[in-house]
Design a protein around this motif. Sequence first.
Motif, PDB file in Angstrom:
ATOM      1  N   ALA A  17       1.209  -0.716   0.403  1.00 35.01           N
ATOM      2  CA  ALA A  17       0.102   0.149   0.093  1.00 35.01           C
ATOM      3  C   ALA A  17       1.029   1.298  -0.051  1.00 35.01           C
ATOM      4  O   ALA A  17       1.022   1.992  -1.178  1.00 35.01           O
ATOM      5  CB  ALA A  17      -0.783   0.151   1.151  1.00 35.01           C
ATOM      6  N   ASP A  37      10.779   0.238   7.398  1.00 37.89           N
ATOM      7  CA  ASP A  37      11.289  -0.287   8.569  1.00 37.89           C
ATOM      8  C   ASP A  37      12.390  -1.314   8.402  1.00 37.89           C
ATOM      9  O   ASP A  37      13.529  -2.004   9.260  1.00 37.89           O
ATOM     10  CB  ASP A  37      10.602  -0.784  10.355  1.00 37.89           C
ATOM     11  N   ARG A  40      11.303  -7.505   8.428  1.00 38.67           N
ATOM     12  CA  ARG A  40      10.555  -8.467   7.561  1.00 38.67           C
ATOM     13  C   ARG A  40      10.648 -10.207   8.233  1.00 38.67           C
ATOM     14  O   ARG A  40      11.643 -10.592   8.326  1.00 38.67           O
ATOM     15  CB  ARG A  40      10.738  -8.878   5.429  1.00 38.67           C
ATOM     16  N   SER A  48      -0.913 -14.505  -3.151  1.00 40.33           N
ATOM     17  CA  SER A  48      -2.319 -14.681  -3.809  1.00 40.33           C
ATOM     18  C   SER A  48      -2.622 -13.283  -4.423  1.00 40.33           C
ATOM     19  O   SER A  48      -3.564 -13.049  -3.561  1.00 40.33           O
ATOM     20  CB  SER A  48      -3.184 -16.077  -3.945  1.00 40.33           C
ATOM     21  N   ARG A 107       6.427 -12.836  -1.112  1.00 41.43           N
ATOM     22  CA  ARG A 107       6.296 -11.497  -0.756  1.00 41.43           C
ATOM     23  C   ARG A 107       6.843 -10.348  -0.625  1.00 41.43           C
ATOM     24  O   ARG A 107       7.454  -9.358  -0.288  1.00 41.43           O
ATOM     25  CB  ARG A 107       5.439 -11.108   0.627  1.00 41.43           C
ATOM     26  N   GLY A 130       9.251   4.568  11.329  1.00 39.46           N
ATOM     27  CA  GLY A 130       8.829   6.602  10.903  1.00 39.46           C
ATOM     28  C   GLY A 130       8.035   6.543  12.360  1.00 39.46           C
ATOM     29  O   GLY A 130       6.969   5.188  12.424  1.00 39.46           O
ATOM     30  N   ASP A 293      -3.985  -1.921   4.616  1.00 41.74           N
ATOM     31  CA  ASP A 293      -4.288  -3.071   5.771  1.00 41.74           C
ATOM     32  C   ASP A 293      -4.772  -1.886   7.118  1.00 41.74           C
ATOM     33  O   ASP A 293      -5.508  -2.290   7.899  1.00 41.74           O
ATOM     34  CB  ASP A 293      -3.290  -4.166   5.956  1.00 41.74           C
ATOM     35  N   PHE A 297      -8.835  -4.575   6.387  1.00 45.33           N
ATOM     36  CA  PHE A 297      -8.530  -5.993   6.475  1.00 45.33           C
ATOM     37  C   PHE A 297     -10.393  -6.970   6.320  1.00 45.33           C
ATOM     38  O   PHE A 297     -10.262  -6.914   7.592  1.00 45.33           O
ATOM     39  CB  PHE A 297      -7.325  -6.460   6.333  1.00 45.33           C
ATOM     40  N   MET A 306      -4.157  -7.711  -1.183  1.00 50.02           N
ATOM     41  CA  MET A 306      -3.134  -6.827  -2.035  1.00 50.02           C
ATOM     42  C   MET A 306      -3.987  -6.331  -3.334  1.00 50.02           C
ATOM     43  O   MET A 306      -3.528  -4.989  -3.018  1.00 50.02           O
ATOM     44  CB  MET A 306      -2.417  -7.645  -2.677  1.00 50.02           C
TER      45      MET A 306
HETATM   46  C1  FAD Z   1      -3.742 -15.080   7.097  1.00 49.01           C
HETATM   47  C2  FAD Z   1      -3.442 -13.749   5.794  1.00 49.01           C
HETATM   48  C3  FAD Z   1      -3.799 -13.825   4.004  1.00 49.01           C
HETATM   49  C4  FAD Z   1      -3.682 -12.960   3.516  1.00 49.01           C
HETATM   50  N1  FAD Z   1      -3.619 -13.296   2.348  1.00 49.01           N
HETATM   51  C5  FAD Z   1      -3.593 -13.082   1.071  1.00 49.01           C
HETATM   52  C6  FAD Z   1      -3.169 -13.003  -0.282  1.00 49.01           C
HETATM   53  O1  FAD Z   1      -3.533 -14.429  -0.718  1.00 49.01           O
HETATM   54  N2  FAD Z   1      -3.919 -12.509  -1.318  1.00 49.01           N
HETATM   55  C7  FAD Z   1      -3.820 -10.910  -1.055  1.00 49.01           C
HETATM   56  O2  FAD Z   1      -4.364  -9.979  -1.731  1.00 49.01           O
HETATM   57  N3  FAD Z   1      -3.710 -10.727   0.219  1.00 49.01           N
HETATM   58  C8  FAD Z   1      -3.317 -11.200   1.297  1.00 49.01           C
HETATM   59  N4  FAD Z   1      -4.111 -11.055   2.474  1.00 49.01           N
HETATM   60  C9  FAD Z   1      -3.672  -9.172   2.522  1.00 49.01           C
HETATM   61  C10 FAD Z   1      -2.775  -8.853   2.733  1.00 49.01           C
HETATM   62  O3  FAD Z   1      -1.343  -9.271   3.562  1.00 49.01           O
HETATM   63  C11 FAD Z   1      -2.476  -7.510   3.254  1.00 49.01           C
HETATM   64  O4  FAD Z   1      -4.203  -7.006   2.197  1.00 49.01           O
HETATM   65  C12 FAD Z   1      -1.387  -6.623   2.293  1.00 49.01           C
HETATM   66  O5  FAD Z   1      -0.290  -7.000   2.678  1.00 49.01           O
HETATM   67  C13 FAD Z   1      -1.593  -5.118   2.567  1.00 49.01           C
HETATM   68  O6  FAD Z   1      -0.685  -4.331   2.732  1.00 49.01           O
HETATM   69  P1  FAD Z   1      -0.343  -2.874   3.101  1.00 49.01           P
HETATM   70  O7  FAD Z   1       0.484  -2.366   3.032  1.00 49.01           O
HETATM   71  O8  FAD Z   1      -1.432  -2.526   3.985  1.00 49.01           O
HETATM   72  O9  FAD Z   1       0.581  -3.777   4.602  1.00 49.01           O
HETATM   73  P2  FAD Z   1       1.982  -4.716   5.521  1.00 49.01           P
HETATM   74  O10 FAD Z   1       1.889  -5.467   3.758  1.00 49.01           O
HETATM   75  O11 FAD Z   1       1.526  -5.103   6.090  1.00 49.01           O
HETATM   76  O12 FAD Z   1       3.103  -3.946   4.758  1.00 49.01           O
HETATM   77  C14 FAD Z   1       3.339  -2.882   5.828  1.00 49.01           C
HETATM   78  C15 FAD Z   1       4.600  -2.192   5.868  1.00 49.01           C
HETATM   79  O13 FAD Z   1       5.367  -1.287   6.858  1.00 49.01           O
HETATM   80  C16 FAD Z   1       6.410  -1.407   7.215  1.00 49.01           C
HETATM   81  N5  FAD Z   1       6.201  -0.815   8.463  1.00 49.01           N
HETATM   82  C17 FAD Z   1       4.882  -0.878  10.187  1.00 49.01           C
HETATM   83  N6  FAD Z   1       5.364   0.588  10.995  1.00 49.01           N
HETATM   84  C18 FAD Z   1       6.359   0.962  10.320  1.00 49.01           C
HETATM   85  C19 FAD Z   1       6.586   2.186  10.225  1.00 49.01           C
HETATM   86  N7  FAD Z   1       6.197   2.737  11.815  1.00 49.01           N
HETATM   87  N8  FAD Z   1       7.288   2.813   9.890  1.00 49.01           N
HETATM   88  C20 FAD Z   1       8.150   1.935   9.147  1.00 49.01           C
HETATM   89  N9  FAD Z   1       7.050   1.068   8.250  1.00 49.01           N
HETATM   90  C21 FAD Z   1       6.271   0.033   8.584  1.00 49.01           C
HETATM   91  C22 FAD Z   1       6.394  -2.933   7.690  1.00 49.01           C
HETATM   92  O14 FAD Z   1       6.770  -3.582   8.437  1.00 49.01           O
HETATM   93  C23 FAD Z   1       5.223  -3.739   6.612  1.00 49.01           C
HETATM   94  O15 FAD Z   1       6.450  -3.553   6.086  1.00 49.01           O
HETATM   95  C24 FAD Z   1      -3.739 -12.288   3.554  1.00 49.01           C
HETATM   96  C25 FAD Z   1      -3.527 -11.355   4.778  1.00 49.01           C
HETATM   97  C26 FAD Z   1      -3.512 -12.131   5.764  1.00 49.01           C
HETATM   98  C27 FAD Z   1      -4.060 -12.412   7.010  1.00 49.01           C
END
Ligand code: FAD
Length: 418
Positions: A17, A37, A40, A48, A107, A130, A293, A297, A306
């Motif tokens: 995101a 940050d 990982r 997927s 990922r 941050g 998220d 979510f 995603m």
């Molecule tokens: C069990 C499960 C299965 C899933 N399977 C799927 C799937 O198959 N396909 C799909 O599309 N989605 C799936 N999802 C959902 C998907 O994982 C998320 O929707 C997606 O990762 C959202 O992306 P994001 O960037 O919002 O959050 P995230 O992927 O969580 O990324 C957040 C990032 O911010 C970083 N961060 C956190 N706090 C800070 C800070 N203070 N400063 C700097 N960096 C920071 C973290 O390290 C991370 O890199 C699944 C979720 C779950 C719970």
Amino acid sequence: MNDQGRKTVAILGGGPAGSTLAAYLCKHGLDVTMFADGKRPPLIVGESLIPAVVPFLRELGVEEEVAAYGTWKGGATFVYDRDYHLNIWFKEVRGGNTPKYSYNVPRDRFDATLRDAATRAGAALVETTGKLERVGDSDRVRLTDDTLAAARDSLAGRQPDWIVDAMGRGRGLPKLLDLPVDAGSRRDTALHAHLENVEVEVETNVHTDRLSRGWSWRIPLQGRVSVGFIVDDASIREFGATAEEQFDNLLRHDPKMRDWSAPGRRITPVMKYTNYQARVTRGIGTNWALVGDAFGFVDPVFSSGMLIAMQSARQLAAALADDSQRALTDYDAYVKANLDAWRSVIEHFYDGRLLTLFKVGQHVRNKFWGKLVDFHFRKHMPRVFMGDDVTNPYSSWLVEFMSTHGLYGHDPEEFRIL
Ligand SMILES: Cc1cc2nc3c(=O)[nH]c(=O)nc-3n(C[C@H](O)[C@H](O)[C@H](O)COP(=O)(O)OP(=O)(O)OC[C@H]3O[C@@H](n4cnc5c(N)ncnc54)[C@H](O)[C@@H]3O)c2cc1C
């Protein structure tokens, strides 16, 4: 504003995101600083991708790179039991603008690809955590002094005009401002690991298996298969004390797992996720916004996370560039409607209605009236699962209508997910 009079945005979080938002904001001409940050875990869920993600990969110029390390995904297989499997092929879906394929991805590499796309577009990447603080007891937030100092090259000691929480399910900003969160209806635990030598029915498909309790996924990746178990919080403890014990025991002892001719060998630690269903009630504030998220979510079952993250990122970039109250309010409403639409489709997976509907559809397809219904059904239903049409009122209505009136006397309880 920066020295050139461009609006500045700080994004906390360098996941899909955050990176997608950064890339789109740069395209709109805003000045972007993204904090990542770099923490990982050994593996991350979200492997997927559904077909509606592919246009984003093209817009960000990364599809070729993703294709090189991803696995091509042509459809979905629902495994009801040993004797009944249902395949949905994306290429058979009629109409729609979405490509009829997608990818499964590791990922770590996918996130790195998107982060690179963001920096190529012009975002400044600050590889540190941050941190935020609240301004008095107002609705405003600001970067802490040490966070601002870490971004001295891009922010030059000035607080950004906008701060975006893209921290994922940690939801730092909603916690800081004590924003109400609407938790979903289920209390499940997800256990996730990679396995070798796992049988899949169709190499190109993501598999959803109904278990005695809960369900599991099988996502084919290069040289391995990602396996996840979703089991309600109360039952999971019966399978052991640690995540590893629980995963291995489910793999060995769930009666449905014995249907797999090759149960596979675990080659990674097991990651555990709990309480993941949530939606914050407000995604826009005085000088802040939530994306991905961090906003909400729904549930992993149709791999929508995603797509929702990337859609919300693109929409937010346009709203911040526009900077009108109307655009920001529309963004807030758009994300909530998107999450709610997915939520209602997903509820029909858990209450057994969707699986019943699919099965009934197979039987009535050869009858005259069944053919008429089938034409419509096959056009609209799979498009919902491809991410093409979930907020289309007609498609959503059709899913709702058919789940209620199209079961022809079959009891959905048989396929309820416990
Ligand atoms: C069990 C499960 C299965 C899933 N399977 C799927 C799937 O198959 N396909 C799909 O599309 N989605 C799936 N999802 C959902 C998907 O994982 C998320 O929707 C997606 O990762 C959202 O992306 P994001 O960037 O919002 O959050 P995230 O992927 O969580 O990324 C957040 C990032 O911010 C970083 N961060 C956190 N706090 C800070 C800070 N203070 N400063 C700097 N960096 C920071 C973290 O390290 C991370 O890199 C699944 C979720 C779950 C719970």
